[in-house]
Design a protein around this motif. Structure first.
Motif, PDB file in Angstrom:
ATOM      1  N   ASP B   4     120.466  31.483  77.005  1.00  0.00           N
ATOM      2  CA  ASP B   4     121.793  31.788  77.530  1.00  0.00           C
ATOM      3  C   ASP B   4     121.633  31.979  79.029  1.00  0.00           C
ATOM      4  OD1 ASP B   4     124.235  32.621  78.181  1.00  0.00           O
ATOM      5  OD2 ASP B   4     124.189  34.505  77.034  1.00  0.00           O
ATOM      6  N   ILE B   5     122.264  31.106  79.800  1.00  0.00           N
ATOM      7  CA  ILE B   5     122.057  31.153  81.246  1.00  0.00           C
ATOM      8  C   ILE B   5     122.714  32.384  81.869  1.00  0.00           C
ATOM      9  CG2 ILE B   5     124.063  29.762  81.944  1.00  0.00           C
ATOM     10  CD1 ILE B   5     121.688  28.360  83.749  1.00  0.00           C
ATOM     11  N   TYR B   6     123.611  33.039  81.106  1.00  0.00           N
ATOM     12  CA  TYR B   6     124.270  34.224  81.663  1.00  0.00           C
ATOM     13  C   TYR B   6     123.490  35.493  81.400  1.00  0.00           C
ATOM     14  CZ  TYR B   6     128.130  31.093  82.392  1.00  0.00           C
ATOM     15  OH  TYR B   6     128.883  30.056  82.818  1.00  0.00           O
ATOM     16  N   ASP B   7     122.609  35.460  80.393  1.00  0.00           N
ATOM     17  CA  ASP B   7     121.860  36.667  80.057  1.00  0.00           C
ATOM     18  C   ASP B   7     120.498  36.248  79.525  1.00  0.00           C
ATOM     19  OD1 ASP B   7     120.907  39.071  79.364  1.00  0.00           O
ATOM     20  OD2 ASP B   7     122.550  39.640  78.024  1.00  0.00           O
ATOM     21  N   PHE B   8     119.460  36.497  80.317  1.00  0.00           N
ATOM     22  CA  PHE B   8     118.135  36.014  79.947  1.00  0.00           C
ATOM     23  C   PHE B   8     117.430  36.932  78.963  1.00  0.00           C
ATOM     24  CE2 PHE B   8     118.905  33.475  83.634  1.00  0.00           C
ATOM     25  CZ  PHE B   8     118.269  32.288  83.345  1.00  0.00           C
ATOM     26  N   THR B   9     118.051  38.092  78.620  1.00  0.00           N
ATOM     27  CA  THR B   9     117.364  38.995  77.698  1.00  0.00           C
ATOM     28  C   THR B   9     117.124  38.329  76.347  1.00  0.00           C
ATOM     29  OG1 THR B   9     119.548  39.952  77.484  1.00  0.00           O
ATOM     30  CG2 THR B   9     117.883  41.295  78.586  1.00  0.00           C
ATOM     31  N   SER B  10     118.085  37.465  75.897  1.00  0.00           N
ATOM     32  CA  SER B  10     117.902  36.801  74.612  1.00  0.00           C
ATOM     33  C   SER B  10     116.702  35.865  74.657  1.00  0.00           C
ATOM     34  CB  SER B  10     119.172  36.022  74.243  1.00  0.00           C
ATOM     35  OG  SER B  10     119.494  35.131  75.286  1.00  0.00           O
ATOM     36  N   LEU B  11     116.545  35.168  75.798  1.00  0.00           N
ATOM     37  CA  LEU B  11     115.415  34.250  75.952  1.00  0.00           C
ATOM     38  C   LEU B  11     114.103  35.011  75.916  1.00  0.00           C
ATOM     39  CD1 LEU B  11     114.388  31.341  76.682  1.00  0.00           C
ATOM     40  CD2 LEU B  11     114.463  32.109  79.038  1.00  0.00           C
ATOM     41  N   THR B  12     114.016  36.087  76.717  1.00  0.00           N
ATOM     42  CA  THR B  12     112.751  36.821  76.792  1.00  0.00           C
ATOM     43  C   THR B  12     112.428  37.486  75.453  1.00  0.00           C
ATOM     44  OG1 THR B  12     114.028  38.568  77.828  1.00  0.00           O
ATOM     45  CG2 THR B  12     112.654  37.241  79.267  1.00  0.00           C
ATOM     46  N   SER B  13     113.454  38.020  74.790  1.00  0.00           N
ATOM     47  CA  SER B  13     113.156  38.683  73.522  1.00  0.00           C
ATOM     48  C   SER B  13     112.756  37.659  72.469  1.00  0.00           C
ATOM     49  CB  SER B  13     114.356  39.505  73.053  1.00  0.00           C
ATOM     50  OG  SER B  13     115.467  38.661  72.907  1.00  0.00           O
ATOM     51  N   SER B  14     113.343  36.439  72.511  1.00  0.00           N
ATOM     52  CA  SER B  14     112.951  35.439  71.522  1.00  0.00           C
ATOM     53  C   SER B  14     111.512  34.979  71.781  1.00  0.00           C
ATOM     54  CB  SER B  14     113.915  34.247  71.544  1.00  0.00           C
ATOM     55  OG  SER B  14     113.712  33.473  72.690  1.00  0.00           O
ATOM     56  N   ILE B  15     111.124  34.895  73.076  1.00  0.00           N
ATOM     57  CA  ILE B  15     109.716  34.559  73.377  1.00  0.00           C
ATOM     58  C   ILE B  15     108.812  35.654  72.829  1.00  0.00           C
ATOM     59  CG2 ILE B  15     108.035  34.338  75.251  1.00  0.00           C
ATOM     60  CD1 ILE B  15     110.172  32.953  76.887  1.00  0.00           C
ATOM     61  N   HIS B  16     109.232  36.916  73.063  1.00  0.00           N
ATOM     62  CA  HIS B  16     108.438  38.053  72.597  1.00  0.00           C
ATOM     63  C   HIS B  16     108.265  38.003  71.086  1.00  0.00           C
ATOM     64  CE1 HIS B  16     106.940  42.190  72.610  1.00  0.00           C
ATOM     65  NE2 HIS B  16     107.717  42.395  71.552  1.00  0.00           N
ATOM     66  N   GLU B  17     109.368  37.760  70.354  1.00  0.00           N
ATOM     67  CA  GLU B  17     109.283  37.720  68.890  1.00  0.00           C
ATOM     68  C   GLU B  17     108.444  36.541  68.424  1.00  0.00           C
ATOM     69  OE1 GLU B  17     113.396  37.839  67.957  1.00  0.00           O
ATOM     70  OE2 GLU B  17     113.514  39.917  68.642  1.00  0.00           O
ATOM     71  N   GLY B  18     108.617  35.396  69.127  1.00  0.00           N
ATOM     72  CA  GLY B  18     107.838  34.213  68.765  1.00  0.00           C
ATOM     73  C   GLY B  18     106.348  34.470  68.909  1.00  0.00           C
ATOM     74  N   LEU B  19     105.953  35.164  69.984  1.00  0.00           N
ATOM     75  CA  LEU B  19     104.543  35.461  70.185  1.00  0.00           C
ATOM     76  C   LEU B  19     104.049  36.461  69.153  1.00  0.00           C
ATOM     77  CD1 LEU B  19     104.350  35.736  74.078  1.00  0.00           C
ATOM     78  CD2 LEU B  19     103.202  34.043  72.669  1.00  0.00           C
ATOM     79  N   ALA B  20     104.919  37.418  68.804  1.00  0.00           N
ATOM     80  CA  ALA B  20     104.505  38.490  67.890  1.00  0.00           C
ATOM     81  C   ALA B  20     104.228  37.957  66.492  1.00  0.00           C
ATOM     82  CB  ALA B  20     105.581  39.572  67.851  1.00  0.00           C
ATOM     83  N   THR B  21     104.785  36.785  66.140  1.00  0.00           N
ATOM     84  CA  THR B  21     104.577  36.277  64.777  1.00  0.00           C
ATOM     85  C   THR B  21     103.132  35.867  64.543  1.00  0.00           C
ATOM     86  OG1 THR B  21     105.325  34.135  65.559  1.00  0.00           O
ATOM     87  CG2 THR B  21     106.938  35.484  64.371  1.00  0.00           C
ATOM     88  N   PHE B  22     102.426  35.391  65.598  1.00  0.00           N
ATOM     89  CA  PHE B  22     101.051  34.945  65.350  1.00  0.00           C
ATOM     90  C   PHE B  22     100.021  35.647  66.219  1.00  0.00           C
ATOM     91  CE2 PHE B  22     100.808  32.300  69.125  1.00  0.00           C
ATOM     92  CZ  PHE B  22     102.132  31.974  69.364  1.00  0.00           C
ATOM     93  N   LEU B  23     100.414  36.719  66.943  1.00  0.00           N
ATOM     94  CA  LEU B  23      99.437  37.425  67.777  1.00  0.00           C
ATOM     95  C   LEU B  23      99.510  38.914  67.486  1.00  0.00           C
ATOM     96  CD1 LEU B  23      99.750  35.792  71.319  1.00  0.00           C
ATOM     97  CD2 LEU B  23      97.748  35.768  69.855  1.00  0.00           C
ATOM     98  N   PRO B  24      98.375  39.616  67.605  1.00  0.00           N
ATOM     99  CA  PRO B  24      98.430  41.082  67.506  1.00  0.00           C
ATOM    100  C   PRO B  24      99.124  41.653  68.731  1.00  0.00           C
ATOM    101  CG  PRO B  24      96.235  40.349  68.142  1.00  0.00           C
ATOM    102  CD  PRO B  24      97.013  39.118  67.808  1.00  0.00           C
ATOM    103  N   PRO B  25      99.599  42.906  68.691  1.00  0.00           N
ATOM    104  CA  PRO B  25     100.365  43.482  69.817  1.00  0.00           C
ATOM    105  C   PRO B  25      99.643  43.371  71.153  1.00  0.00           C
ATOM    106  CG  PRO B  25     100.449  44.941  67.927  1.00  0.00           C
ATOM    107  CD  PRO B  25      99.537  43.817  67.548  1.00  0.00           C
ATOM    108  N   VAL B  26      98.310  43.577  71.169  1.00  0.00           N
ATOM    109  CA  VAL B  26      97.567  43.471  72.427  1.00  0.00           C
ATOM    110  C   VAL B  26      97.621  42.031  72.927  1.00  0.00           C
ATOM    111  CG1 VAL B  26      95.356  43.876  73.556  1.00  0.00           C
ATOM    112  CG2 VAL B  26      96.051  45.322  71.647  1.00  0.00           C
TER     113      VAL B  26
END
Lengths: 160, 362
Positions: B4-26
């Motif tokens: 969403d070009i008006y609010d990047f929080t959705s983009l960053t949080s989706s990247i965060h969730e995507g990474l969390a699916t296959f990586l440990p928190p560290v």
């Protein structure tokens, strides 16, 4: 109180001069038509040099291959670095008089500093400054030029 | 991936969730650090090159010239060609230079700019770290750059470098004060040092309009002091091409010189970004009171364009200063700071405090 007035006045004056300076440059910035830069090789066909530009010394000839040079040698004497050599010859006029005329007006462009002294000194206005500035050649002997064209003669109206 | 070009929080949080699916928190944390680092690095390189090109073009227009025209259409590839040239150049170390400090200095200068960029909000949700003392962080980090400048001048074993570095030190330390004071003025109005909150406070109107007189004075002071902080003309006597060859980076060549060069332009961006955040509303669109139609049109333009548009405006102003005003002498620079900017600033803070206390701002 006076000091405070001067202080505030200083600031306002300073700011206003800054703004007037910025107005000048801003005026230039928003008017690209004022740009003076020439894009040289591209605009070669339309390029026009200023009248006062000194490109090289030339000797104008009219349509009958006549020039105004009397061969007096004043330009040669005035040249500070010896860029001009005058070679004269004696001819016989139809009236049977002997007369000294120019044989070769040799001009070394490679030595010339384009100081304009020869043109100022010329009593008959035979030589002038040309506008051509593309002087690059592959051989320096090409920089030595003979200004009077072969077979040219002096104009009859030029008084000696 | 939600974008969403008006609010990047959705983009960053989706990247965060995507990474969390296959990586440990560290692992997620390290991966995000890397991502942010790479994007800051890319941004610095690309934006630095664009700014160098813009500077040359803007300067040329101010001086009735054309600027770079040969490399690419309108000379667009000029800075890229310059950069490739710098990459291929030999790295020279002068005789008797202090090798360790000499090699360290460019890295200090460029790392400081990276650190400052981390707190710059590019758009809603597009900010690496949102400190609750963001303004203080940016101003303190960007003043670290002077250490790099002083080290570079000192370790080069060159009198010009040393003079340039000393001038730069005296100048940056003095003007840091004015920058800080004008920041304080705006913090009083905003009531917070957190950059996201400062921007949120400007959703109804930019501070330069709502804070009227003291905000305008603070803006002018900030522009002057910010120009001095970035060592740009008319305060460029640390470099002073005509007197000191190039000042503190005289002895540097190749990529180390490029670091100084790039850092200078990125500092210009940081100063402009801070001016944008504090005075021009950050990424907030321009709103006029109750004109709903107009406001809706303004809202339609994405915040990231608002941010970069305002930053470009401030950068243009600073470039305008550079190519209009003659260079100040060292005593004139210090007079301007200590006799004019500082007292004006102190009075301005008083005025702003009064206005905020009385509720006279909009």
């Amino acid at each position: 109180m006076k000091a405070i007035f001067h202080y505030v006045n200083d600031i306002i004056k300073g700011l206003s001069t800054l703004v007037s300076g910025m107005a000048v440059t801003g005026h230039y910035f928003f008017r690209p038509k004022l740009i003076t830069t020439q894009q040289y090789p591209e605009n070669r066909s339309t390029l026009k040099m200023k009248e006062r530009f000194r490109g090289e010394v030339i000797m104008p000839h009219d349509t009958n291959n006549h020039h105004r040079c009397t061969g007096c040698g004043i330009c040669e004497m005035n040249c500070p670095n010896g860029s001009i050599e005058i070679i004269t010859k004696m001819i016989e006029t139809p009236e049977g008089k002997k007369k000294k005329v120019i044989d070769k007006h040799i001009y070394h462009l490679g030595m010339c500093t384009l100081c304009n002294l020869c043109i100022k000194a010329c009593p008959t206005g035979a030589i002038v400054m040309g506008q051509n500035f593309e002087h690059a050649v592959w051989d320096r002997s090409k920089l030595t030029k003979v200004l009077n064209q072969p077979g040219s003669e002096i104009m009859t109206e030029v008084k000696e | 991936m939600a974008f969403d070009i008006y609010d990047f929080t959705s983009l960053t949080s989706s990247i965060h969730e995507g990474l969390a699916t296959f990586l440990p928190p560290v692992g997620v944390l390290i991966a995000e650090w890397l991502l942010v680092g790479i994007s800051v690095l890319l941004f610095v390189a690309v934006f630095g090159l664009i700014l160098v090109y813009l500077e040359r073009k803007v300067c040329a227009l101010f001086q009735q010239r054309l600027g770079p025209m040969r490399v690419g259409k309108w000379g667009l590839l000029q800075t890229i060609a310059d950069f490739i040239k710098l990459l291929m150049k030999e790295l020279i170390t002068p005789n008797k230079a202090d090798k360790f400090l000499y090699n360290l200095a460019p890295f200090i200068v460029i790392i400081v700019t990276f650190m400052a960029i981390a707190a710059i909000p590019f758009a809603k949700g597009l900010q690496a770290i949102d400190f609750d003392i963001g303004v203080l962080y940016v101003s303190s980090v960007s003043s670290l750059g002077v250490i790099g400048v002083l080290l570079a001048g000192w370790s080069s074993n060159n009198k010009y470098s040393l003079i340039g570095a000393m001038r730069s030190g005296a100048q940056i330390i003095s003007y840091e004060l004015s920058v800080g004071m004008s920041l304080i003025t705006m913090i009083i109005l905003a009531g917070s040092m957190q950059i996201s909150e400062i921007i949120q406070a400007q959703s109804t109107g930019w501070f330069i309009f709502t804070g009227h007189i003291p905000a305008v004075i603070a803006f002018i002071v900030f522009l002057i002091a910010g120009t001095a902080e970035t060592n740009r003309g008319p305060f460029d006597l640390a470099e002073a091409e005509s007197e000191l060859t190039a000042g503190f980076h005289t002895e540097y060549s190749g990529i180390k010189f490029a670091f100084f060069f790039l850092a200078e332009y990125v500092n210009l961006f940081i100063v402009s970004a801070m001016a944008t955040v504090l005075f021009l509303g950050g990424w907030m669109p321009f709103h006029v009171g109750s004109l709903d139609g107009f406001n809706a049109v303004m809202d339609f333009i994405p915040p990231i364009f608002w941010f970069f548009g305002k930053v470009m405006f401030v950068i243009f102003l600073i470039m305008w200063f550079k190519w209009t005003f003659p260079r100040l002498r060292i005593d004139q620079i210090l007079t301007l700071e200590w006799k004019y900017l500082l007292p004006v600033n102190l009075l301005n803070i008083l005025l702003m405090t009064l206005i905020v206390l009385m509720g006279w701002h909009f």
